[in-house]
Every structure is written in C-alpha cells, then in structure tokens.
Scaffold this motif. Structure first.
Motif, mmCIF file in Angstrom:
data_model
loop_
_atom_site.group_PDB
_atom_site.id
_atom_site.type_symbol
_atom_site.label_atom_id
_atom_site.label_comp_id
_atom_site.label_asym_id
_atom_site.label_seq_id
_atom_site.Cartn_x
_atom_site.Cartn_y
_atom_site.Cartn_z
ATOM 1 N N TRP A 57 -15.069 3.229 19.457
ATOM 2 C CA TRP A 57 -14.055 4.258 18.992
ATOM 3 C C TRP A 57 -14.503 5.167 18.229
ATOM 4 O O TRP A 57 -15.427 4.954 17.293
ATOM 5 C CB TRP A 57 -12.866 3.509 18.342
ATOM 6 N N ALA A 58 -14.159 6.481 18.640
ATOM 7 C CA ALA A 58 -14.679 7.725 17.913
ATOM 8 C C ALA A 58 -13.628 8.405 17.205
ATOM 9 O O ALA A 58 -13.842 9.199 16.261
ATOM 10 C CB ALA A 58 -15.351 8.619 18.739
ATOM 11 N N GLY A 59 -12.368 8.171 17.517
ATOM 12 C CA GLY A 59 -11.148 8.668 16.634
ATOM 13 C C GLY A 59 -10.213 9.281 17.560
ATOM 14 O O GLY A 59 -10.288 9.352 18.982
ATOM 15 N N VAL A 60 -9.218 10.340 17.178
ATOM 16 C CA VAL A 60 -8.048 10.711 17.830
ATOM 17 C C VAL A 60 -7.866 12.122 17.447
ATOM 18 O O VAL A 60 -8.010 12.385 16.286
ATOM 19 C CB VAL A 60 -6.943 9.973 17.791
ATOM 20 N N LEU A 61 -7.830 12.992 18.429
ATOM 21 C CA LEU A 61 -7.338 14.527 18.369
ATOM 22 C C LEU A 61 -6.285 14.929 18.593
ATOM 23 O O LEU A 61 -5.467 14.327 19.817
ATOM 24 C CB LEU A 61 -8.337 15.311 19.115
ATOM 25 N N ALA A 62 -4.993 15.470 17.853
ATOM 26 C CA ALA A 62 -3.701 15.689 18.303
ATOM 27 C C ALA A 62 -3.921 17.223 18.868
ATOM 28 O O ALA A 62 -4.219 17.960 18.243
ATOM 29 C CB ALA A 62 -2.908 15.701 16.904
ATOM 30 N N ASN A 63 -3.152 17.013 20.064
ATOM 31 C CA ASN A 63 -3.078 18.484 20.783
ATOM 32 C C ASN A 63 -1.660 19.021 20.670
ATOM 33 O O ASN A 63 -0.770 18.143 20.677
ATOM 34 C CB ASN A 63 -3.646 18.210 22.412
ATOM 35 N N ARG A 64 -1.633 20.217 20.999
ATOM 36 C CA ARG A 64 -0.457 21.165 20.898
ATOM 37 C C ARG A 64 0.585 20.720 19.635
ATOM 38 O O ARG A 64 1.723 20.250 19.888
ATOM 39 C CB ARG A 64 0.317 20.680 22.130
#
Length: 459
Positions: A144-151
């Motif tokens: 797991w590298a992480g999470v990016l929130a879009n929009r």
C-alpha cells in the motif's frame, strides 16, 4: 546470468472507473519527466486511448500489461526491461482495483507492486476513509502506498477527507475540482474535475487536441501541490521493487514477413494501435510504412494493409470524399493483396453506416454490409481468435456498433475459458483478400497468426 532489476514502481488504482486514474497517472509522469527523470508508463488491460496521454507525458513508448492477454511471462519481460532503464515505473490500473479476471490487484500481487488509490471524493467526507481502508485491506498482503483524493471542493473539504483516514501517513493529498472557465470546462468534458476530455469509446486521444501538453502541465502543476507530487528521488525509493528477469528469454518470431512491406493506417480515424503490434511486425521481418486514409491519395506501395480500429463514424464525410483512397484500396484488394481490418477499420470497409442520430452515410464499399451505431455498448471483453484452425490470437472487443454482412464468416472469437459458439463471439469475415473482424488482436500472442492474415504461407 540476468539479475533482478530494482526500480521505484507504483500501480495507480481506484474503486471504480471514472475516478481520475488516467489524469493522475499522466500528471505524475509529466511532473517527474519535467524534473529530468526517466519515466516508463504501462497501462493495465487492453486500452488504446490512455496510452496516447501517457506517451506524451513521459516521452517514452507505453505498453499494455495484462496477465491474460500478454501472459505473465510477457509482463515480466516488459517490466524487467523497463526497470533496467527507468527512474520510475507507473502503471495505470483498469476499472476498479479488484474488477476483472485477472484484475489490477492480481497484477499487483504477481509482481509485488505498491498501490496508490485515487478516489473521486467530490460527494463524500468520512466515507472516503472507509473506502480507502477497504481497498487497502480487502486482499491480505497488498503493498500500500496511500490514497489521493480527487475532485475535492475546498481546503476544508480536503481536511475532512484526511481526518477520515485511519493512518495519516496514507494521505497523498487532494487535487481540487476543476472550476468553470478552465480548460476542462471549456472542452465540455461533462465531468467536473477532469482535464482530459472524453467521448463514447473513452478519452479523446492526445494528438487530437491542440492544447494536450498544456492540459498535462496543468494537471502536473495541480499534483505538484500535494504530498504525492512533492516526493523527491529519495522519497520514491520507498516504492522500490525488484523485477526478476523472465524465466526464459523472449521467443523471437520466425521471419515470416521478411521482404514484405505492410502499410498501416494511422490518423484520427484509425488510431487504435498497440506499440507492441508494430514491434511484432518488425520482428516478423516486415517493413512497416504508415499512411492516412483521410488525407493521402493512395495506399503506399506495399504487399499488405492493416486497417486498425478507431473512429470512422466521426469522419464519414472525409472518408467518402477521399475517392482516390477508396480507389487505391479497391485496387489493392483486386490485385489479391491481403488486407486485415480491425473494428473501426472493418467498419469503414462496409457499404454504409447509420449514425447515432439516425442519418446514413456511405463508406468504402469493399465489404458487403451495413454498420449501425448505437448509444450503448454492443460488446466488451477479452476474446481469442483462432486463425486457420491452428494459431490463436488473444485480444479484446469494445464497440458501440453492430454489423450486418453477407460476407462469409470463417471463424468466431470466444471469451477466455469458453468454447467457440456458432452464433456468438465476433465474426471473422473473409471476402476476397480481406479478413475483417470487430476483434482487436494483440499481435505478440501469435505472430504466426498475424503473418497469415497479412499473406504469409501457413506454418
């Protein structure tokens, strides 16, 4: 002895299609390429359109990675080769992380890749954290590298999303929603927060837009403000992955097309071309030349023609108006020279097409029949096609039209794991020297079958 190659690598995934994977992948590639790094991008699964953007962003060829279409051996070979020359490998996933068989998650676990999740957070707050947690833990052992929130709507919205995560270290940042008046809004993408416009088969290809690079730079600039975009070369080492060499060296196809010239259509109407397919033609010994059915007056001097898929339905006026090209193709076929046409390439060969608005337009008239466009998908999924009962090509089908033809059907495709049925699958039409189908072939899966379609003697 070939040793493993070590390189930072990451697969960009999402909970579903339409979350922004392509934009984030291309933006990340552009960001690091601008900083002087050698970036190699791959696309998980069969796709012709996203790689146009990734190639423009990275400045390097883009290949597909699919455990069924390519096979694990081919995927291993391509990843190992890329790791030997790149500073960063990016792989865009397909659909949702666990969708499909095989899925992007299967590829991840096969090669030990870390996953970065991109989530369209435009209509959520605390649930963002639950979704990220589920993606991370649904399948044990996932890197797991992480999470990016879009929009994302605002800084306050971003803060709410970040606070919903179980582990603050998972936060890779927020990319804000594109506002009215920006490039995306002016392009009429119909999807807030999207910089790359779409049409019925997916993204509009990068070469069709005059401001493609500006769009990529805008996306890269937006990403540069996030923790993901601010990672240094040293930071990237947390994603370092060892890519073992393939167990066996890659097989070299026999030179079945040695001394032959293959003319490949390539323009806005015929642009669905895997880079690996062109490489396979070269391996077979063929001399490859390109031409534009929309703009050129004649097919180049050649022994065989390949008409790949694309968007003939968007260019019917030009196709009809270029009577010189129509005559040249007709002469090619009348001379008994092979012509292999895939999907959009096949569509253009028929007598006429009924467009989505109900109007009818004439086409080349080299293959008896009529094409009808629909507003919904007519077929989608992985397929395989056996040529002359011996050599089996793997590939896929994806089209919004149907065809009715009196041309002889000499074979049909079948889905993975299924037997060929007489009334199912995509037809392989054989009319004179023409072979045509809705099927998109992955040439490396059977170079011998490709050679036969292009005129080589059966082997």
């Amino acid at each position: 002895m070939v040793t493993p190659a070590r390189c930072p690598a990451i697969l960009i995934a999402a909970p579903a299609s339409g979350q922004g994977k392509t934009t984030v992948t291309a933006a990340l590639a552009r960001l690091h390429a601008r900083q002087g790094r050698r970036v190699r991008v791959f696309k998980c699964g069969p796709d012709f359109l996203d790689p146009h953007w990734h190639r423009l962003a990275s400045g390097a060829p883009v290949h597909q990675l699919d455990l069924w279409m390519n096979g694990a051996h081919d995927c291993a070979q391509r990843l190992h080769a890329a790791a030997q020359e790149a500073d960063l490998i990016l792989i865009e996933g397909v659909m949702g992380l666990f969708d499909g068989d095989p899925s992007a998650a299967d590829l991840v676990q096969r090669f030990g890749l870390p996953v970065l999740a991109v989530i369209d957070a435009s209509a959520m707050a605390g649930t963002f954290g639950a979704l990220a947690f589920g993606l991370q833990h649904y399948r044990p052992g996932l890197r797991w590298a992480g999470v990016l929130a879009n929009r994302v709507g605002s800084a306050r919205h971003a803060d709410m999303l970040r606070k919903g995560l179980r582990d603050d270290a998972d936060w890779m940042g927020a990319v804000m929603r594109v506002q009215p008046g920006t490039a995306a809004a002016n392009a009429g993408t119909g999807k807030p927060g999207a910089l790359l416009p779409e049409r019925h088969l997916g993204l509009i290809a990068a070469h069709e837009l005059p401001d493609s690079l500006e769009r990529l730079d805008a996306a890269a600039d937006a990403l540069a403000a996030t923790p993901l975009g601010q990672m240094t070369a040293s930071d990237l080492q947390r994603w370092a992955t060892d890519f073992a060499p393939p167990v066996q060296p890659p097989a070299v196809p026999p030179p079945l097309l040695q001394g032959r010239t293959v003319a490949v259509a390539r323009d806005a109407a015929f642009c669905f071309i895997y880079e690996a397919n062109l490489h396979t033609l070269a391996q077979l010994g063929a001399r490859v030349v390109h031409f534009s059915p929309l703009h050129d007056a004649a097919v180049p001097e050649c022994d065989a023609v390949w008409l790949p898929g694309g968007y003939p339905e968007l260019h019917t006026a030009q196709i009809t108006a270029n009577t010189a090209m129509q005559a040249s193709l007709r002469a090619h076929v009348a001379a008994g020279k092979p012509l292999w046409a895939e999907c959009g390439g096949m569509m253009a060969l028929f007598d006429a097409i009924t467009l989505a608005d109900g109007s009818t337009a004439p086409l080349w008239g080299l293959l008896p029949g009529h094409v009808t466009m629909h507003k919904r998908l007519a077929a989608l999924g992985p397929q395989h096609l056996t040529i002359a009962g011996r050599h089996t090509l793997r590939g896929h089908t994806f089209h919004y039209s149907t065809a009715a033809s009196t041309a002889p059907v000499v074979a049909r495709t079948a889905r993975s794991g299924e037997a060929v049925a007489a009334d199912a699958g995509e037809a392989l039409y054989h009319h004179g020297s023409i072979h045509a189908s809705y099927f998109h072939a992955w040439f490396p899966s059977s170079p011998e079958a490709v050679a036969q379609l292009l005129g080589a003697q059966a082997s």
